[in-house]
Enzyme design. Structure first.
Site, mmCIF file in Angstrom:
data_model
loop_
_atom_site.group_PDB
_atom_site.id
_atom_site.type_symbol
_atom_site.label_atom_id
_atom_site.label_comp_id
_atom_site.label_asym_id
_atom_site.label_seq_id
_atom_site.Cartn_x
_atom_site.Cartn_y
_atom_site.Cartn_z
ATOM 1 N N LYS A 158 44.951 28.660 53.807
ATOM 2 C CA LYS A 158 44.767 29.680 52.897
ATOM 3 C C LYS A 158 46.400 30.689 52.961
ATOM 4 C CE LYS A 158 40.763 31.443 51.697
ATOM 5 N NZ LYS A 158 39.760 31.374 51.398
ATOM 6 N N LEU A 203 34.198 24.002 54.418
ATOM 7 C CA LEU A 203 33.336 23.399 54.536
ATOM 8 C C LEU A 203 32.710 22.342 53.158
ATOM 9 C CD1 LEU A 203 32.096 26.550 54.504
ATOM 10 C CD2 LEU A 203 31.854 25.127 56.495
ATOM 11 N N LYS A 237 35.864 30.209 38.779
ATOM 12 C CA LYS A 237 34.385 30.387 38.063
ATOM 13 C C LYS A 237 34.553 30.578 36.747
ATOM 14 C CE LYS A 237 34.454 33.951 41.935
ATOM 15 N NZ LYS A 237 34.200 36.421 41.568
ATOM 16 N N GLU A 287 36.464 36.855 51.033
ATOM 17 C CA GLU A 287 37.527 38.120 50.648
ATOM 18 C C GLU A 287 36.376 38.982 50.472
ATOM 19 O OE1 GLU A 287 39.861 36.856 47.296
ATOM 20 O OE2 GLU A 287 38.636 35.803 46.371
ATOM 21 N N ASN A 289 37.033 41.625 46.824
ATOM 22 C CA ASN A 289 37.823 42.193 45.222
ATOM 23 C C ASN A 289 37.216 43.805 45.630
ATOM 24 O OD1 ASN A 289 38.963 39.956 44.649
ATOM 25 N ND2 ASN A 289 36.988 38.746 44.155
ATOM 26 N N ARG A 291 37.152 45.526 42.998
ATOM 27 C CA ARG A 291 37.115 46.054 41.623
ATOM 28 C C ARG A 291 36.233 45.714 40.825
ATOM 29 N NH1 ARG A 291 38.158 40.922 40.036
ATOM 30 N NH2 ARG A 291 39.359 39.722 40.782
#
Length: 451
Positions: A158, A203, A237, A287, A289, A291
């Site tokens: 990543k 995973l 998403k 992670e 976010n 915001r």
């Protein structure tokens, strides 16, 4: 409280922030590119300022133009929405240097959580469970292979500064690792200007579970339950729901308190979302976010708490809207992101909306800035709107969503409405039996029901 807020964004999130400001009695300033001159938030704001041509780098990402708009209008605070400059720590610092309030977290927290490697280290230090992986960046040398063997194949490479699936590659075996490292690093360098990569355990069929948190910046923080965002295409998403069909109240309380405690220890300010992969009863941090999220209405529907209102209040030094004990998850909510795209190929479909009829009725909410005759420009995100539906149970919510999707009309452009009409009738979706790879596997079958 702030006197006047400049909304440094566009589309439905700009309109969402504007609505919260109006309900708080705060004057609003809309900024817009030349392509967005007829946008709904521009029409409804108290003042508007054109900040540049269509390209985002020359308008919505143009910090000098935003500062000038604040000075011209006398705005004393800036709400960045999501995307654009919402997670830009330097922007928050520049606003502070000009005696302007950034409605978001402290710059140090944006910077820490914006770096995937530092975020993982911070999460681990704060007691948040993390995915097994490297402690920092890795190269193509022997150390990468040794770390990968310790983690166990398959592994995921990543980008440290990445997002949206860019700079992310799977290495199923030892033989695949070197190519995955070089490919991910090159993609990351091209997309983010930073080729640093790290390794994580891959995973097989996890869920994507995220915890909504809210902090007052003074050591107070609460969580507002979880959202299940496992239906994704290319790591983006598509469908979000809350609560998750597979998380027990006990598991929710435990991981929620873990996240809230971490935010209290950080003295985190504002809204934020801590994202996990969930498999075999275990949560793994991926992670954070810093915001407001696109899918925040799901949480609002099941808790009754206005997150944008709360975000503005705590940014102005106010208190949290309630205590943890006062938060009750009520019923079930699902959000569908309806985009101006072909429902099969996902090719963008900008253009003029000739007919528009949003659904209504009990428990149905539309967050959208479009209207009949509105032209969706080709320069930005293709989101037409978010359809959010609430029911007393998940079953009721699904039936209401099916009805609302059938009722919604958007003509003149292609949209992903047919895809959602198919998904809401899929047995796996009805049963809540899906994972982060499910949608791409479904689409790979070439199912014509989405036409």
């Amino acid at each position: 409280m702030f006197d006047k807020i400049l909304i440094a964004n566009r589309g439905e999130i700009a309109l969402r922030v504007l609505r919260a400001c109006k309900e708080l009695g705060i004057a609003t300033v809309a900024v817009h590119s030349t392509a967005d001159a007829n946008a709904m938030h521009v029409r409804l704001a108290d003042e508007s300022v054109c900040i540049g041509p269509p390209a985002a780098k020359d308008s919505y990402l143009n910090i000098p133009a935003l500062l000038a708009a604040c000075e011209i209008t006398g705005a004393d605070a800036v709400h960045p929405g999501y995307g654009f400059l919402s997670e830009n720590a330097r922007f928050a610092e520049i606003l502070a240097e000009h005696n302007l309030h950034f409605i978001g977290p402290k710059a140090e927290h944006i910077r820490t959580m914006g770096d995937k490697i530092e975020a993982k280290k911070t999460a681990k230090r704060l007691g948040i469970p993390v995915v097994p992986g490297s402690d920092g960046g890795v190269g193509a040398g022997d150390d990468a292979m040794a770390i990968a063997k310790k983690i166990g194949f398959p592994v995921l490479v990543k980008a440290a500064a990445g997002g949206g699936g860019r700079g992310m590659k799977v290495a199923p075996t030892e033989a695949d690792l070197m190519l995955a490292l070089s490919t991910a690093s090159n993609e990351a360098k091209s997309a983010f200007g930073d080729g640093s990569v790290y390794l994580e355990k891959y995973l097989g069929k996890p869920r994507h579970i995220e915890i909504q948190i809210l902090g007052d910046g003074r050591g107070g923080a609460i969580h507002l339950g979880e959202r299940d965002c496992s239906l994704q295409r290319r790591h983006q998403k598509v469908w979000e729901e809350g609560p998750s069909p597979i998380i027990s109240p006990e598991a929710r309380a435990k991981i929620g308190e873990t996240c809230a405690k971490a935010m209290r220890d950080m003295q985190y300010l504002g809204v934020g979302t801590i994202e996990f992969l969930y498999e075999d009863g275990e949560f793994y941090f991926i992670e954070m976010n810093t915001r407001i999220q696109v899918e925040h209405p799901v949480t609002e529907m099941i808790t009754g708490i206005d997150l944008v209102n709360a975000q503005i209040r705590v940014a102005a030094g106010g208190d949290l809207p309630c205590t943890q004990d006062e938060i009750v998850v009520n019923g079930h909510a699902i959000e569908c992101r309806i985009n101006a795209e072909n429902p099969v190929t996902f090719r963008p479909s900008p253009g003029k909306i000739l007919q528009y009829h949003p659904p209504g009725g009990l428990g149905v909410r539309i967050d959208s800035a479009v209207y009949q005759g509105y032209v969706i420009p080709p320069y930005y995100d293709s989101l037409v709107g978010k359809l959010i539906v609430h029911g007393k149970t998940r079953g009721e919510c699904l039936m209401r969503l099916r009805r609302a999707l059938d009722e919604m009309v958007v003509e003149g452009i292609e949209t992903t409405l047919p895809l959602f009409r198919a998904l809401v009738r899929e047995p796996n979706i009805i049963d809540g039996d899906y994972h982060i790879h499910w949608l791409e596997q479904y689409l790979a079958k070439g199912d014509t029901k989405a036409h």
